[in-house]
Design an enzyme around this catalytic site. Sequence first.
Site, PDB file in Angstrom:
ATOM      1  N   CYS A  98    -100.569 -14.169  53.727  1.00 12.40           N
ATOM      2  CA  CYS A  98    -100.297 -15.590  53.943  1.00 12.40           C
ATOM      3  C   CYS A  98    -101.490 -16.482  53.610  1.00 12.40           C
ATOM      4  O   CYS A  98    -101.330 -17.557  53.039  1.00 12.40           O
ATOM      5  CB  CYS A  98     -99.821 -15.826  55.357  1.00 12.40           C
TER       6      CYS A  98
ATOM      7  N   HIS B 285    -100.852 -16.202  61.317  1.00  9.80           N
ATOM      8  CA  HIS B 285    -100.289 -16.750  60.096  1.00  9.80           C
ATOM      9  C   HIS B 285    -101.110 -17.956  59.662  1.00  9.80           C
ATOM     10  O   HIS B 285    -101.792 -18.572  60.471  1.00  9.80           O
ATOM     11  CB  HIS B 285     -98.829 -17.159  60.355  1.00  9.80           C
TER      12      HIS B 285
ATOM     13  N   ASP C 207     -94.708 -23.962  54.131  1.00  9.36           N
ATOM     14  CA  ASP C 207     -95.194 -22.587  54.252  1.00  9.36           C
ATOM     15  C   ASP C 207     -94.967 -21.863  52.929  1.00  9.36           C
ATOM     16  O   ASP C 207     -93.859 -21.395  52.646  1.00  9.36           O
ATOM     17  CB  ASP C 207     -94.474 -21.866  55.386  1.00  9.36           C
TER      18      ASP C 207
END
Lengths: 672, 330
Positions: free
Chosen positions: A416, A460, A476
């Site tokens: 991520c 994250h 995201d």
Amino acid sequence: MKAAVGAASLIPRNALVWIILSQFALLLPHLGRLPVWVVLVYLSTAVWRLLAYQGRVSFPGRWARVGLIGAGFAAIFLSYGNLLGLEPTVALLLTAFALKLLELVKRKDAYVLIFLGYFICVTAFLFTQDILLVLYSLFTLLLVTTALVALHRPGEHRFRVDTLRLPALMLAQAFPLMLVLFFLFPRIGPLWTVPVKSHAARTGVSDFMKPGDISSLSQSDEVAFRAEFEGDIPPRSELYWRGLVFSVLDDGAWRSLRYHELPGAEMRQQATEPAGPELSYSVLMMPTQQNWLYSLRYARARQSGVIPTPDFRLFSPVEIEDQLRYRVSSWPQTPLETELSDWRRSTELVLPATGNPRSRELAAELHAASTSDAAFVDAVLAHFNRENFVYTLQPPLLSGPDPMDQFLFQSRRGFCEHYAYAFTLMMRAAGVPARVVAGYQGGEINPVNGTVIVHQFDAHAWSEVWLEGQGWVRVDPTGAVSPDRIELGLEQALAGEGSFLANSPLSPLRYRSVNWVNMLRLRYDALTYRWQSWVVGFNSEEQYSLLQDLFGSVRAQTFVIIVLASGALVLVPVAWLLLGRHRRRPLDPAQQLYLAFCARLVRRGLARERGEGPRAFCQRVAHADPALGRWARDFTEGFEQLAYTGSAAGGSARQQQLRNLRQQLQRMPGTS
Amino acid sequence: MATAPEVTGRATSAPRGRFGRWLERRIPPARSVTLDQRRIFIFPSLPGLFFFLLLLLILLTAINYQNNMAYAVAFLLATLFVIAILHTYANLAGLTLHAVAASAAFPGQQSEFTLRLERGRRAAHYGLRLAWPRGGDARVSLVDRDSVELRLFVPVGQRGWYHPGRLLLESSYPLGLLRCWTWVDLDLRALVYPQPLASPELPGASSDSPEGAAVAVSGSDDFYGFREYRRGDSLRQVHWKGLAKGQALQSKHYAAYTDRSAWLDWDAFPGLPLEQRLSHLCHWALLFERGDEDYGLRLPGTQIAPARGEAQLERVLTALALFGAGGQGT
């Protein structure tokens, strides 16, 4: 031993063994924090002391002891680098505890050791108050108390397990009153500052992120925090727990703005009107040794001691060294910072002068092809989705001055933080204010108690872009590559790779598919949550509301009455058990008759002496007063028959014998 | 003996003054004392006071670290202390102390006091310590038995009855944080003989006294007199005629005349102070006992016929010990 010691002040071997047992039991919870040599010290002092008991070696002399203590101090300094933090202090205490065993000669020394043991039991709680540790510590308290009891049983020179019985009983009797005190004793703030955990690792997301940081955090199955929603739990794809905002890109790593970098006008959060539905929840956070708290977007704390930051996060002015429970309300649909200040805009656009030229080029290209900033965001996400990007926990190492060029155009494998990094870089390169947000995404819903368990592997990183009219919008980029990560979680996202918790083969989280293991884990987690929030997290506020619920009002008199009443409730039954005059076993009728016989003879000046048997007494009576002799002999014979053979005879025969004996008693000759 | 004679060595007990008088009312002297709440005192011991410091330290740790489990330990230990009050008390409660005997001794020696300690309802009593303020102490645990006999040695004082004072019985079992104790007066006293003092010779000691010495020898032929019936007397000796007349039970006493006997005579030391006379007499009595001559004792108001043996020595020494005290030796 040099000094002659009175036998009475010597330590029974039973007590010595219990002391050594409790020492090892007390050492156990600290093992993970201690250098290995401390364990060796415990083993060698125990062996030394036992050999000294057998007389095979002598106790160390005074200088030897001083030398050992000095060596202990030096070794701890070498192991920890200082002597001031909580860990070295506890290590010192534990070392002294072991060495004191070599001085254990008199009862006085035993008291010192045992009291020290009680205190060491408490020190374990300074590191964790886990329910298992608490149960274990109850056991160590029992061991220490047993040593104390054994110390007062002189002459027990063999180890006896049954010594445990009395201390166990006493602790059980003490327990109810302890609970009353626990819930009633007023909780006050710290009186002075104390040594803190200097060596505890800072856990969770750090305020500094370079590619690879979050993927390494994702190897851990520890719990970061648990959240309990007052209403329905939002879908997991909406659970973006914001902890940190990274606005500065320095030397290939993202970091948050330092407080001193903020101009005065930017130090306060912009006044924001909440919009949309409200989410109320409380978060029970495990200690991180950091300051930031996790919350859903646009959060307002419902308690004091939590500060809102200008980038809409929650912040604790003190490092979180113990678990912390805070209540929050969030309005996720609230537009954030629709008016962007010039300083903020320029800050969120800054990029290093050089580096990653191909990425910037790509950004400029895509931006030029887009009609708006929002369309540009979609174009970049589409690029991630279209091109052959892979979401992986094992990305190749990126190095050199242009890591994002390497990632976007060569490896295309990343976690991520890689996607958030690349995305934010491209936004800024194209002139769209953007920043990286770090925290946790998702969480596991525990069906047992409805809490959301957020583990470290849920860590994250994502992005926020500022769009005209909408303010800060969450984007995201990971979702564009691996929608499963957002919808289902890390384990599902990495199912093909098999790298989920690859380094912890024994973690129960790896066996979520085994139903009973999973249920057991979730039940234990629910218990832990209850324990952590109700017992470990019990504070003056909870105390106040508890008392108000129970008694309506909270006054000093109420406290005193409750303490006294519960004290009486506990002590009276204990006193009755211990001291009550329980009725004696009623005497056998034959024995009663014999006592009556003796009483009659006392009136004639003939008292049976202690230990004198009936037959001997009878002879003496006959000798002293021949007039009574025959009567006494007949009675004694009748009594002996009843007492020693009578119980075997049948009921009616026995009754007849008793009647005869009673009549014989009445036939006592009168005085001449 | 109902009252204590003047010469006794009372007032050696540790609790004096107002507390002593209060104790005298609260725990009056008795041959057997069962311990109950009227007789037992309890207070934190020195380790108990240090235990309080430990509790304070744990409480401060709890406050400063805001640590609920440290609070819990502090409260658990505090409550344990409270519970220990009952347990410590129960270790003494129900015990019964019996006075058994006290051996006679010479001044400066130690008298042996024998006591019996009997357990109460509780199966076990641990770590009991008994002590007289001036004497030695004994430590005992009553486990798996109903009673135990103890011997305690106490240095005695001057001639006469020696009262050791109140006996301390204490214990701090099970935790040692509290001390539970009592002071009991078991109404025990030890006989203290005179201090033997050598004199160059025994004036007037005669082996050929005109009247000779009558020595009770049972089974000899010559009727000597009546005396009160004693256990062990032969039935043939019982004075049945007297009994028939309603007199007390008496036995006839026969005596033989021995040819060698000596008299230890009070009047043989004219001009000497009382204690010195008694000391000389004591010395000679001990000396004669080692020889092969019978000896008797004449004191103003008392006369002990010549005889020999341990019983005779005891009679003589007892008479000497109690002379002037208004008491009679037995």
